[in-house]
Design an enzyme around this catalytic site. Structure first.
Site, PDB file in Angstrom:
ATOM      1  N   SER A 260       0.806  -1.223   0.000  1.00 38.85           N
ATOM      2  CA  SER A 260       0.000   0.000   0.000  1.00 38.85           C
ATOM      3  C   SER A 260       0.841   1.276   0.000  1.00 38.85           C
ATOM      4  O   SER A 260       1.795   1.412   0.774  1.00 38.85           O
ATOM      5  CB  SER A 260      -0.929   0.017   1.213  1.00 38.85           C
ATOM      6  OG  SER A 260      -1.669   1.221   1.250  1.00 38.85           O
ATOM      7  N   GLN A 261       0.454   2.211  -0.859  1.00 42.40           N
ATOM      8  CA  GLN A 261       1.049   3.541  -0.897  1.00 42.40           C
ATOM      9  C   GLN A 261       0.215   4.556  -0.115  1.00 42.40           C
ATOM     10  O   GLN A 261       0.582   5.736  -0.049  1.00 42.40           O
ATOM     11  CB  GLN A 261       1.181   4.008  -2.347  1.00 42.40           C
ATOM     12  CG  GLN A 261       2.283   3.323  -3.139  1.00 42.40           C
ATOM     13  CD  GLN A 261       3.665   3.784  -2.686  1.00 42.40           C
ATOM     14  OE1 GLN A 261       3.880   4.952  -2.412  1.00 42.40           O
ATOM     15  NE2 GLN A 261       4.592   2.856  -2.591  1.00 42.40           N
TER      16      GLN A 261
ATOM     17  N   LYS B 235     -14.319  -4.249   1.184  1.00 41.48           N
ATOM     18  CA  LYS B 235     -15.214  -3.123   0.898  1.00 41.48           C
ATOM     19  C   LYS B 235     -16.688  -3.446   1.122  1.00 41.48           C
ATOM     20  O   LYS B 235     -17.446  -2.585   1.586  1.00 41.48           O
ATOM     21  CB  LYS B 235     -14.988  -2.634  -0.533  1.00 41.48           C
ATOM     22  CG  LYS B 235     -13.592  -2.063  -0.742  1.00 41.48           C
ATOM     23  CD  LYS B 235     -13.370  -1.591  -2.167  1.00 41.48           C
ATOM     24  CE  LYS B 235     -11.937  -1.120  -2.346  1.00 41.48           C
ATOM     25  NZ  LYS B 235     -11.704  -0.570  -3.701  1.00 41.48           N
TER      26      LYS B 235
ATOM     27  N   GLY C 140     -14.030  -8.289 -13.919  1.00 42.51           N
ATOM     28  CA  GLY C 140     -14.304  -8.528 -12.510  1.00 42.51           C
ATOM     29  C   GLY C 140     -15.603  -7.880 -12.073  1.00 42.51           C
ATOM     30  O   GLY C 140     -16.027  -6.869 -12.636  1.00 42.51           O
ATOM     31  N   ALA C 141     -16.236  -8.467 -11.059  1.00 42.04           N
ATOM     32  CA  ALA C 141     -17.549  -7.985 -10.612  1.00 42.04           C
ATOM     33  C   ALA C 141     -17.640  -7.905  -9.095  1.00 42.04           C
ATOM     34  O   ALA C 141     -18.711  -8.073  -8.527  1.00 42.04           O
ATOM     35  CB  ALA C 141     -18.645  -8.901 -11.157  1.00 42.04           C
TER      36      ALA C 141
ATOM     37  N   GLY D 244     -16.341  -5.879  -5.245  1.00 45.15           N
ATOM     38  CA  GLY D 244     -16.576  -4.591  -4.613  1.00 45.15           C
ATOM     39  C   GLY D 244     -15.941  -3.433  -5.351  1.00 45.15           C
ATOM     40  O   GLY D 244     -16.499  -2.329  -5.384  1.00 45.15           O
ATOM     41  N   ALA D 245     -14.772  -3.652  -5.954  1.00 44.24           N
ATOM     42  CA  ALA D 245     -14.116  -2.576  -6.701  1.00 44.24           C
ATOM     43  C   ALA D 245     -14.968  -2.143  -7.884  1.00 44.24           C
ATOM     44  O   ALA D 245     -15.101  -0.945  -8.170  1.00 44.24           O
ATOM     45  CB  ALA D 245     -12.737  -3.032  -7.169  1.00 44.24           C
TER      46      ALA D 245
ATOM     47  N   LEU E  47      -6.879  -1.142 -11.962  1.00 45.09           N
ATOM     48  CA  LEU E  47      -7.164  -0.538 -10.667  1.00 45.09           C
ATOM     49  C   LEU E  47      -6.067  -0.840  -9.657  1.00 45.09           C
ATOM     50  O   LEU E  47      -5.882  -0.091  -8.697  1.00 45.09           O
ATOM     51  CB  LEU E  47      -8.507  -1.025 -10.116  1.00 45.09           C
ATOM     52  CG  LEU E  47      -9.764  -0.730 -10.940  1.00 45.09           C
ATOM     53  CD1 LEU E  47     -11.005  -1.062 -10.115  1.00 45.09           C
ATOM     54  CD2 LEU E  47      -9.816   0.710 -11.416  1.00 45.09           C
TER      55      LEU E  47
END
Length: 279
Positions: free
Chosen positions: A17-18, A68, A130-131, A133-134, A218
């Site tokens: 993570s950034q 999420k 993809g399907a 939470g994002a 993403l």
């Protein structure tokens, strides 16, 4: 002496993570006194860790893969865009002790695509891979840009089709499996799967990217992700990872928490320079 306000990002995995770096840059830019850390929190410990964080004086949280939708369930109240997405990436502890949930992913992606990368989505054909939470978090803002068609491809077709029912009132959206993509072409392909985190590439036909098309992952990493490299190999006009989206959605969360909006472009430029230096 007053202690800095505490914030964090919860995810699993989280070591890449950034977000702590981004919020440190935001805090320095805006003169805000805060601490922001990254915490590895598996799904089975999510609720207890959130409660412990806020009980211990924490003020706000970001939630990333795969938390999420759990964050959406945990929140006591939610923003309109979070209600629509049924996914939350930002939590705020209110003065009354309740937890407010927001979703800044969609506006973050849109600002990066439109304002930073200069893409016009009106009338285009968009494919989302993809399907989860994002994807939920980005569908409404993308459809608001009035694309000609938005297709969601997922290994479990029923999951993609569920999203088409939920978001079909906002524009032309359809769901399918990866095999059904054969013979189709898209102007923008967005990878919303977790494949890049494990160094993998979603199964895509070789000719699926239209001439002059763009690719957006993403996910992000120190090196170009497999999907970003795939886009470059296909001569995509733009083939970008999600670092710009991360900064833009973080700015929206920072505004919710602190009441001030930081400038994003200097932070994006700093992160890009640091990535180049690290190579």
């Amino acid at each position: 002496m007053t202690q800095p306000d505490r914030y964090a990002v919860f995810g699993h995995p989280i070591e890449h993570s950034q977000s702590p770096r981004i919020h440190a840059l935001f805090a320095a830019q805006t003169g805000q006194d805060l601490i922001y850390t990254a915490e590895d929190v598996p799904p089975d410990r999510f609720e207890s860790c959130v409660r412990a964080f806020f009980d211990g004086g924490g003020r706000g949280l970001n939630c990333t893969i795969p938390l999420k939708e759990m964050a959406w369930l945990l929140a006591d109240s939610r923003s309109g865009r979070a209600k629509r997405a049924r996914a939350v990436n930002t939590l705020l502890l209110r003065a009354d002790g309740s937890i407010f949930g927001d979703n800044t992913d969609g506006i973050g992606l849109l600002r990066d695509l439109r304002d930073n990368l200069g893409l016009n989505l009106a009338g285009t054909k968009i494919l989302i891979l993809g399907a989860g939470g994002a994807t939920r978090g980005i569908l409404a803002p993308l459809l608001a840009e009035r694309p000609d068609r938005l297709v969601i491809a997922n290994r479990t077709v029923a999951t993609a089709e569920t999203l088409t029912v939920e978001f079909g009132d906002l524009g032309p959206v359809e769901g399918c499996g990866f095999a059904a993509l054969a013979g189709r072409r898209f102007d923008l392909i967005i990878n919303a799967t977790a494949a890049s985190l494990s160094g993998e590439l979603p199964p895509l036909p070789a000719d699926i990217l239209a001439p002059g098309g763009s690719c957006y992952d993403l996910a992000y990493a120190a090196e170009p992700t497999p999907f970003v490299r795939w886009g470059q190999e296909k001569q995509a006009v733009v083939s970008a990872d999600g670092i710009g989206m991360l900064v833009e959605q973080a700015a929206e969360a920072f505004l919710l928490w602190r009441g001030v909006r930081p400038q994003t472009r200097p932070v994006i430029e700093t992160l890009e320079a640091e990535r180049r230096t690290a190579k």
